[in-house]
Design a protein around this motif. Structure first.
Motif, PDB file in Angstrom:
ATOM      1  N   VAL A  18       0.874  -1.179   0.000  1.00 55.99           N
ATOM      2  CA  VAL A  18       0.000   0.000   0.000  1.00 55.99           C
ATOM      3  C   VAL A  18       0.908   1.224   0.000  1.00 55.99           C
ATOM      4  CG1 VAL A  18      -1.863   1.216   1.159  1.00 55.99           C
ATOM      5  CG2 VAL A  18      -1.742  -1.277   1.292  1.00 55.99           C
ATOM      6  N   ILE A  19       0.991   1.855  -1.160  1.00 53.73           N
ATOM      7  CA  ILE A  19       1.938   2.959  -1.319  1.00 53.73           C
ATOM      8  C   ILE A  19       1.218   4.283  -1.124  1.00 53.73           C
ATOM      9  CG2 ILE A  19       3.686   3.962  -2.860  1.00 53.73           C
ATOM     10  CD1 ILE A  19       3.511   1.145  -4.344  1.00 53.73           C
ATOM     11  N   GLY A  20       1.581   5.012  -0.088  1.00 56.66           N
ATOM     12  CA  GLY A  20       0.912   6.272   0.236  1.00 56.66           C
ATOM     13  C   GLY A  20       0.159   6.199   1.557  1.00 56.66           C
ATOM     14  N   ALA A  21       0.299   5.071   2.265  1.00 58.86           N
ATOM     15  CA  ALA A  21      -0.289   4.992   3.610  1.00 58.86           C
ATOM     16  C   ALA A  21       0.584   5.811   4.552  1.00 58.86           C
ATOM     17  CB  ALA A  21      -0.350   3.540   4.066  1.00 58.86           C
ATOM     18  N   SER A  22      -0.041   6.459   5.523  1.00 62.58           N
ATOM     19  CA  SER A  22       0.733   7.256   6.476  1.00 62.58           C
ATOM     20  C   SER A  22       0.064   7.187   7.840  1.00 62.58           C
ATOM     21  CB  SER A  22       0.802   8.712   6.002  1.00 62.58           C
ATOM     22  OG  SER A  22      -0.471   9.305   6.126  1.00 62.58           O
ATOM     23  N   PHE A  28      -6.314   8.756   2.004  1.00 58.94           N
ATOM     24  CA  PHE A  28      -6.906   7.628   1.298  1.00 58.94           C
ATOM     25  C   PHE A  28      -6.098   6.341   1.489  1.00 58.94           C
ATOM     26  CE2 PHE A  28      -8.648   5.090  -2.093  1.00 58.94           C
ATOM     27  CZ  PHE A  28      -9.949   5.540  -2.221  1.00 58.94           C
ATOM     28  N   GLY A  29      -4.772   6.452   1.362  1.00 54.26           N
ATOM     29  CA  GLY A  29      -3.921   5.269   1.480  1.00 54.26           C
ATOM     30  C   GLY A  29      -4.030   4.615   2.849  1.00 54.26           C
ATOM     31  N   THR A  30      -4.082   5.435   3.890  1.00 57.66           N
ATOM     32  CA  THR A  30      -4.198   4.914   5.247  1.00 57.66           C
ATOM     33  C   THR A  30      -5.558   4.245   5.434  1.00 57.66           C
ATOM     34  OG1 THR A  30      -3.066   6.975   5.787  1.00 57.66           O
ATOM     35  CG2 THR A  30      -3.648   5.535   7.619  1.00 57.66           C
ATOM     36  N   HIS A  31      -6.550   4.902   4.870  1.00 56.52           N
ATOM     37  CA  HIS A  31      -7.916   4.382   4.910  1.00 56.52           C
ATOM     38  C   HIS A  31      -7.966   2.991   4.248  1.00 56.52           C
ATOM     39  CE1 HIS A  31     -12.175   4.373   5.006  1.00 56.52           C
ATOM     40  NE2 HIS A  31     -12.392   4.762   3.777  1.00 56.52           N
ATOM     41  N   THR A  32      -7.325   2.879   3.089  1.00 57.38           N
ATOM     42  CA  THR A  32      -7.246   1.592   2.385  1.00 57.38           C
ATOM     43  C   THR A  32      -6.588   0.533   3.264  1.00 57.38           C
ATOM     44  OG1 THR A  32      -7.003   2.742   0.284  1.00 57.38           O
ATOM     45  CG2 THR A  32      -6.296   0.452   0.325  1.00 57.38           C
ATOM     46  N   LEU A  33      -5.457   0.900   3.827  1.00 56.19           N
ATOM     47  CA  LEU A  33      -4.701  -0.024   4.663  1.00 56.19           C
ATOM     48  C   LEU A  33      -5.531  -0.493   5.852  1.00 56.19           C
ATOM     49  CD1 LEU A  33      -1.896  -1.299   5.181  1.00 56.19           C
ATOM     50  CD2 LEU A  33      -1.346   0.705   6.579  1.00 56.19           C
ATOM     51  N   ASN A  34      -6.140   0.477   6.521  1.00 51.49           N
ATOM     52  CA  ASN A  34      -6.966   0.197   7.687  1.00 51.49           C
ATOM     53  C   ASN A  34      -8.114  -0.753   7.322  1.00 51.49           C
ATOM     54  OD1 ASN A  34      -7.884   0.639  10.404  1.00 51.49           O
ATOM     55  ND2 ASN A  34      -9.490   1.941   9.551  1.00 51.49           N
ATOM     56  N   THR A  35      -8.743  -0.473   6.187  1.00 48.20           N
ATOM     57  CA  THR A  35      -9.866  -1.294   5.737  1.00 48.20           C
ATOM     58  C   THR A  35      -9.421  -2.731   5.464  1.00 48.20           C
ATOM     59  OG1 THR A  35     -10.799   0.682   4.721  1.00 48.20           O
ATOM     60  CG2 THR A  35     -11.743  -1.407   4.050  1.00 48.20           C
ATOM     61  N   LEU A  36      -8.282  -2.882   4.803  1.00 46.05           N
ATOM     62  CA  LEU A  36      -7.775  -4.226   4.493  1.00 46.05           C
ATOM     63  C   LEU A  36      -7.480  -5.027   5.760  1.00 46.05           C
ATOM     64  CD1 LEU A  36      -5.423  -3.453   1.480  1.00 46.05           C
ATOM     65  CD2 LEU A  36      -7.430  -4.954   1.432  1.00 46.05           C
ATOM     66  N   HIS A  51       8.445   8.096   5.566  1.00 43.80           N
ATOM     67  CA  HIS A  51       8.643   8.586   6.931  1.00 43.80           C
ATOM     68  C   HIS A  51       8.380   7.560   8.029  1.00 43.80           C
ATOM     69  CE1 HIS A  51       8.925  12.319   4.841  1.00 43.80           C
ATOM     70  NE2 HIS A  51       7.683  12.194   4.409  1.00 43.80           N
ATOM     71  N   ALA A  52       7.301   6.875   7.923  1.00 43.43           N
ATOM     72  CA  ALA A  52       6.822   6.117   9.090  1.00 43.43           C
ATOM     73  C   ALA A  52       7.506   4.765   9.235  1.00 43.43           C
ATOM     74  CB  ALA A  52       5.327   5.930   8.985  1.00 43.43           C
ATOM     75  N   GLY A  53       7.852   4.435  10.452  1.00 46.82           N
ATOM     76  CA  GLY A  53       8.444   3.135  10.725  1.00 46.82           C
ATOM     77  C   GLY A  53       7.383   2.059  10.891  1.00 46.82           C
ATOM     78  N   GLU A  54       6.245   2.455  11.447  1.00 48.66           N
ATOM     79  CA  GLU A  54       5.147   1.509  11.631  1.00 48.66           C
ATOM     80  C   GLU A  54       3.819   2.233  11.395  1.00 48.66           C
ATOM     81  OE1 GLU A  54       3.555  -0.617  15.492  1.00 48.66           O
ATOM     82  OE2 GLU A  54       5.340  -1.677  14.771  1.00 48.66           O
ATOM     83  N   ILE A  55       2.949   1.605  10.600  1.00 49.08           N
ATOM     84  CA  ILE A  55       1.636   2.215  10.352  1.00 49.08           C
ATOM     85  C   ILE A  55       0.558   1.205  10.700  1.00 49.08           C
ATOM     86  CG2 ILE A  55       0.130   3.298   8.647  1.00 49.08           C
ATOM     87  CD1 ILE A  55       2.636   4.011   7.037  1.00 49.08           C
ATOM     88  N   LEU A  56      -0.363   1.625  11.568  1.00 49.45           N
ATOM     89  CA  LEU A  56      -1.463   0.757  12.014  1.00 49.45           C
ATOM     90  C   LEU A  56      -0.960  -0.632  12.441  1.00 49.45           C
ATOM     91  CD1 LEU A  56      -4.111   1.647   9.243  1.00 49.45           C
ATOM     92  CD2 LEU A  56      -3.940   2.639  11.524  1.00 49.45           C
TER      93      LEU A  56
END
Lengths: 495, 495
Positions: A18-22, A28-36, A51-56
């Motif tokens: 997921v490219i663009g999750a933050s 949108f990217g984070t939303h996608t990731l969260n939904t998956l 930037h982020a080392g860990e997302i969700l």
């Protein structure tokens, strides 16, 4: 690890980036990731963000190159100008397919945005990476746990309905709204601007897909009219293709241009398209759902001669009207049927003629069953529609009437399963007052009971009739086509 | 005590007798009595039954003669063969009007039943007692606390809508279903077979009734076509008459014959009727409610040029389609409006052209308000439709999005009140899953908010468009009629 085929990577990826999750949940990217994650994607998920080392809770990668092992599918939600470079990175990483959610391409109508989309198409072609989108929501496939960005609450059960939608919003709404009606999906694709893979590519796949029996489509415009026509025409012989074509007038065309950049086309062309392919035409999301529902449930052939059975209250009158306005007939029953029905009906306030009026809502459930059976055996009748009002909720001593009503409303569900002719149930919608929510709750429970029994149920006679007419028209087209094939006749229509 | 006038006795009786009430709650008369008590009829109620000393806590009378003092209205629910004698007793007791609920008369088509109805009509004429029915539910008038037999839960508030219905079932359903939409009634009459007082008699009364501003009708057949046409034509100049005429095809006509014994008539005659009277034609209960709703709320004149404002998700495309299919236009906005809108919209994913697309559902509420205002000032535009999807319910972190959404959805309600042009809200219906009942609850709360703000709200764009077209067509007819009157031109149509 071996690289998956194009469509296998799209619908059954074993891993995705997921490219663009933050860290920002409104992106949108984070939303996608969260939904998956919430929906339970069955493969590995790699968030990519510099930037982020860990997302969700998932380890995030600064660069695609850093991801260990194979990546089958990329979901891209970076700003439009960054998309081409990201797509090239994906190709370099040997990712076979990318879903580009980002908007800001040809749909804006602005020159630089159109150019940007051409650039994507060029990269896709030259580097051999297939693209879904841009300006789309992507893929929902319950079998692999893949879902559209807002699809956390979609059904996790698989079914036999596929849906292709140019609009992400309508892909989402169809999945959400269809769920309550018991419609279950094999694959759903929101494909947006279709700069590479388009509606016909997906159709060809679905034609062969064993899991798909019914195909729904929301179309703004198509990429190659002739190829699309031929494909729909062929598939429609095997699997019904139900199409909601929007934007046939001026305002709608303008809306399309700014929505997915598609070119709407002339009304007459689409009229000819529907005649020539036999595809089922619907005009709203509601009609799409109602029509898919009837195709999902009814297997037996069906003609235009309808018996209506109303539980009193003049519902027979407007049901007959609705049928006849839509081109169905409500014929006189045979003398034998009328005689048999008379024995089952009260002497006053009822009618043994078609529409059959039970006279009052307190008919005995066993008589109600027998009445449905008797009507179904009449040779003048092809299908049955029964109309029930959820009255007892609006009475004093509700409990008394309610327990009776529950038995009554069970009658068509019980008998409908073994009838030789299709039975369609209308359980009239409940009032919209806040205090009547409990009536709505009971309505939903009964609706679920019918979903489980495989009997199509609608909240109004108009919706039932529209769906029935669509179902019958498809069968009539099939019959004509087969007859024509036997006679080696040329088709009646041509564009 | 002085005898009340005919219509005063019907709608504002100070005392009434329920003839045929018993200890058995499943009997119609007892049901009527129970409903009147629960609803809170403001006058005196006298149950009449040869056996019971007390029914539902009220002293019961073995004979009408035993009732002390005046009786203004009789509700008769005894078996059909007993009705003539009871009616004679009522006349002898100087009761001015009787509602005969009992069925089993001309609607059965059987000779002896038809004769029985003729006998009633004869008694009515000779003895000077006016009759509503037989085969009807009677009268609902919240001001006097009178209600139809199932009408315990109807609104106790009065309003300016009157409804005349040949069908008791549809009188009931309209009252029930309309309540949640904030439609409030002056008077409702279910008049059944109309053996004495008929639709035109009631229409003439409603024409002069100060409390009635809008008239709805469910008609199976009329007693005197020419008189009805003239009356509707005249009234419709002052108060919109919205008519649901059923039974124009074979099956519907057959249903009518056995329902209220009315003779349905030819389609062409009714086509001409609607053209000549300008009455608003609707085809279902839903359309009747939706149309009454818009007439109740909109006061300002309105033309066919619509601005659509969608909160993203392609809703603009199918909204434009629905408008254009129904004969409304979705014109290009003026350059000035487009420029002003561009300043308020996000640069990507939105559209400042009509249909206006807010691009995403997270527009700031104050921008949303300004966008509505700006569009309403465009000289190309006559009315506005805004479409909102109740999305946040289907998202993770629902609370976060929901509190935002509540502010967003408040924007059209806040701004709609002071716009110079009509604003119509579409808040899309929620999914039908049992688990999504809370979303439905929230939908209903927002709907109530719009009812309170006097802004028509619909669950689908199709329903909004149908109602809007009906409202506009009425205004166009009015305008034409006035122009013709000024020019002393003869009318364009004649039967």
């Amino acid at each position: 690890m071996e690289k998956l085929g194009k469509f296998e990577a799209i619908f059954y990826p074993k891993s995705l980036a997921v490219i663009g999750a933050s860290a920002d949940i409104t992106k949108f990217g984070t939303h996608t990731l969260n939904t998956l994650i919430k929906f339970g994607f069955k493969g590995r998920i790699y968030p990519v963000n510099p930037h982020a080392g860990e997302i969700l809770g998932l380890k995030s990668y600064a660069d695609l190159k850093d991801i260990p092992g194979c990546v089958d599918l990329a979901l891209i939600a970076v700003p439009a100008p960054a998309v081409p470079r990201v797509l090239e990175d994906c190709a370099a990483r040997s990712i076979g397919v990318a879903v580009i959610n980002t908007s800001g391409f040809s749909e804006t109508g602005e020159e630089e945005c159109v150019k940007l989309e051409r650039e994507i198409a060029k990269i896709s072609k030259e580097k051999g990476i297939r693209v879904i989108g841009p300006n789309c929501f992507g893929v929902y496939c319950p079998a692999s746990g893949l879902t559209l960005p807002p699809g956390e609450y979609y059904s996790r059960e698989s079914g036999n309905v596929a849906f292709l939608s140019q609009s992400g919003g309508y892909a989402d709404r169809f999945c959400r709204d269809a769920k309550g009606w018991g419609i279950r999906f094999s694959k759903v694709v929101s494909y947006g601007n279709a700069c590479d893979l388009n509606e016909t590519d997906f159709l060809e796949y679905l034609a062969e897909d064993q899991e798909t029996k019914i195909i729904g489509m929301y179309i703004e415009g198509v990429k190659s009219g002739q190829r699309f026509l031929q494909t729909v025409k062929e598939i429609n012989q095997k699997k019904p293709v139900i199409i909601w074509k929007v934007g046939l007038d001026e305002g709608g065309r303008r809306a399309i241009a700014s929505h997915t950049g598609a070119l709407g086309s002339r009304k007459e062309i689409w009229e000819a398209f529907f005649k020539q392919t036999g595809a089922v035409r619907v005009n709203s999301l509601e009609e799409l759902i109602d029509t898919v529902l009837i195709f999902q449930h009814l297997r037996v052939p069906c003609g235009r001669r309808i018996a209506i059975i109303g539980t009193g209250g003049g519902s027979g009158v407007d049901s007959a009207d609705a049928c006849e306005r839509a081109g169905l007939s409500v014929p006189v029953l045979s003398t034998k049927t009328v005689e048999q029905l008379r024995m089952l009906l009260p002497p006053v306030g009822a009618s043994a003629q078609n529409p059959i009026d039970l006279g009052n809502p307190w008919t005995s459930p066993s008589d109600y069953k027998k009445i449905i059976e008797t009507a179904s055996l009449d040779p003048q009748i092809d299908a049955l529609v029964t109309v029930v009002w959820q009255l007892p909720f609006f009475y004093s001593r509700r409990e008394l009437f309610w327990s009776f009503f529950q038995k009554l409303v069970e009658a068509p569900a019980a008998v409908g399963k073994y009838l030789r002719k299709p039975l369609i149930m209308v359980l009239c919608a409940t009032p919209t007052e806040a205090e009547m929510l409990e009536a709505e709750n009971e309505w939903r429970k009964i609706k679920d009971r019918y979903v489980a029994a495989g009997i199509p149920l609608y909240p109004t006679i108009e919706r039932a009739v529209k769906a029935t007419v669509n179902f019958i028209a498809y069968q009539e087209y099939e019959k004509r086509t087969k007859a024509r094939a036997l006679l080696h006749c040329p088709p009646r229509w041509s564009i």
